[in-house]
Design a protein around this motif. Structure first.
Motif, PDB file in Angstrom:
ATOM      1  N   UNK A 118       0.818  -1.224   0.000  1.00 35.05           N
ATOM      2  CA  UNK A 118       0.000   0.000   0.000  1.00 35.05           C
ATOM      3  C   UNK A 118       0.846   1.265   0.000  1.00 35.05           C
ATOM      4  N   UNK A 119       2.159   1.102   0.115  1.00 33.03           N
ATOM      5  CA  UNK A 119       3.023   2.286   0.133  1.00 33.03           C
ATOM      6  C   UNK A 119       4.446   1.909  -0.263  1.00 33.03           C
ATOM      7  N   UNK A 120       5.241   2.926  -0.562  1.00 30.58           N
ATOM      8  CA  UNK A 120       6.655   2.699  -0.878  1.00 30.58           C
ATOM      9  C   UNK A 120       7.434   2.601   0.422  1.00 30.58           C
ATOM     10  N   UNK A 121       8.245   1.535   0.552  1.00 24.78           N
ATOM     11  CA  UNK A 121       8.966   1.335   1.814  1.00 24.78           C
ATOM     12  C   UNK A 121      10.175   0.437   1.613  1.00 24.78           C
ATOM     13  N   UNK A 122      11.152   0.569   2.529  1.00 22.96           N
ATOM     14  CA  UNK A 122      12.265  -0.374   2.581  1.00 22.96           C
ATOM     15  C   UNK A 122      11.724  -1.656   3.214  1.00 22.96           C
ATOM     16  N   UNK A 123      12.093  -2.790   2.644  1.00 19.09           N
ATOM     17  CA  UNK A 123      11.606  -4.068   3.182  1.00 19.09           C
ATOM     18  C   UNK A 123      12.737  -5.093   3.190  1.00 19.09           C
ATOM     19  N   UNK A 124      12.598  -6.040   4.093  1.00 25.65           N
ATOM     20  CA  UNK A 124      13.495  -7.187   4.103  1.00 25.65           C
ATOM     21  C   UNK A 124      12.705  -8.349   3.508  1.00 25.65           C
ATOM     22  N   UNK A 125      13.056  -8.727   2.275  1.00 24.16           N
ATOM     23  CA  UNK A 125      12.320  -9.799   1.591  1.00 24.16           C
ATOM     24  C   UNK A 125      13.274 -10.934   1.281  1.00 24.16           C
ATOM     25  N   UNK A 126      12.938 -12.113   1.711  1.00 20.03           N
ATOM     26  CA  UNK A 126      13.804 -13.301   1.541  1.00 20.03           C
ATOM     27  C   UNK A 126      15.197 -13.031   2.111  1.00 20.03           C
ATOM     28  N   UNK A 127      15.277 -12.179   3.121  1.00 18.11           N
ATOM     29  CA  UNK A 127      16.573 -11.865   3.731  1.00 18.11           C
ATOM     30  C   UNK A 127      17.405 -10.897   2.902  1.00 18.11           C
TER      31      UNK A 127
END
Ligand SMILES: [Zn+2]
Length: 321
Positions: free
Chosen positions: A167-176
């Protein structure tokens, strides 16, 4: 990119591309499984595979079984599981492989915007009706099988949908892996997702960057222009478009300029052919001579169906901008 376009162009549609899908290394831990788009065939979007600490992060899953199988084969070859799938948007050439990947990797979580929900009840439901008619009228087994495959993707329904709605632009940790996941509203679709991998400098743009022309079937052109301005501010080294070859920043800027000029041309008194010529001039070598005739045909179509469509049509696709 959808089948109605090919039909409108009078092209004979071959739904199976029959291409080989060798992965191309873009950077350490980042690979591209190229999608194919040739006149008269249904496309697969490009897939980007990124290795994270916990497994693979897959950006877009293709449409045809062969393309998605290439993703699975890649993962098996690396002895890694697909942990996260990110879909750039709900067009079938980008989400069509979701069910097959979920089956192969049951722990995989799908991230996407929520725009597919409206599409399943609107655009894709309408498309399903036209596919059913095509199936009834199909003359040979190959055409029937291809149309059934397309119907099967739509009928997968909830298995195409995200587990996690962006729902928004963000820094994420995906699959490490630390990535920035962006959301552009009302651009190619009502919700387009892009992904920037800072470690490699690779930006996956989805169909916000698409050659030989922008695929405007479900687009809000002004929202799309704004989304390109947002991508311009991302510190990428390489952008992987939804379709076509990876680009460096200079090439992306040529595309962004061409897109802006195209929208300006569309509201001018210039002819469709002149706008197409200007587009090809602006993008230069991004569209080689061998693709220019095809690009002209596509642009002719999109000028009528999108860029010079009636105001009501455009307003409905630009609801949030
Ligand atoms: Zn596409």
């Amino acid at each position: 990119m959808i089948r109605t376009l090919a039909v409108a162009l009078g092209l004979s549609v071959v739904l199976s591309s029959g291409t080989t899908f060798a992965a191309v290394s873009l950077a350490p831990e980042v690979d591209l499984i190229p999608g194919e788009f040739t006149p008269g065939t249904q496309p697969d979007g490009n897939t980007i595979v990124i290795r994270g600490r916990d497994g693979l992060l897959v950006f877009d899953t293709g449409r045809h079984r062969e393309h998605t199988q290439a993703i699975i084969d890649f993962a098996r070859g690396e002895r890694l599981s697909v942990k996260v799938i990110v879909n750039s948007h709900w067009h079938l050439d980008h989400v069509g492989g979701n069910p097959m990947l979920r089956e192969a990797f049951p722990d995989a979580r799908v991230y996407a915007s929520g725009a597919i929900d409206a599409a399943l009840h609107g655009f894709l439901a309408d498309y399903r009706v036209s596919l059913q008619k095509q199936l009834d009228a199909a003359a040979d087994d190959t055409a029937k099988r291809a149309t059934r495959d397309e119907l099967a993707i739509i009928d997968a329904g909830t298995r195409l949908r995200p587990d996690k709605v962006i729902t928004l632009t963000a820094e994420r940790d995906l699959a490490g892996r630390k990535v920035r996941v962006g959301l552009a509203r009302d651009a190619v679709t009502a919700g387009d997702v892009w992904l920037f991998d800072p470690a490699s400098g690779v930006l996956a743009s989805g169909d916000l960057v698409t050659l030989p022309v922008p695929f405007l079937d479900t687009a809000c052109p002004e929202g799309w222009r704004k989304a390109l301005d947002t991508l311009h501010a991302v510190p990428f080294k390489l952008v992987v478009p939804g379709h076509g070859e990876p680009m460096h920043r200079k090439q992306f800027e040529a595309y962004r300029t061409a897109f802006g000029n195209l929208l300006n041309c569309a509201v001018s008194a210039r002819t469709k052919g002149q706008c197409a010529d200007e587009w090809l001039h602006d993008v230069g070598p991004l569209v080689p001579a061998s693709r220019q005739k095809f690009a002209h045909a596509l642009m002719d179509y999109y000028m009528d169906k999108s860029l010079r469509a009636d105001a009501q049509h455009t307003a409905a696709l630009c609801a949030a901008t």
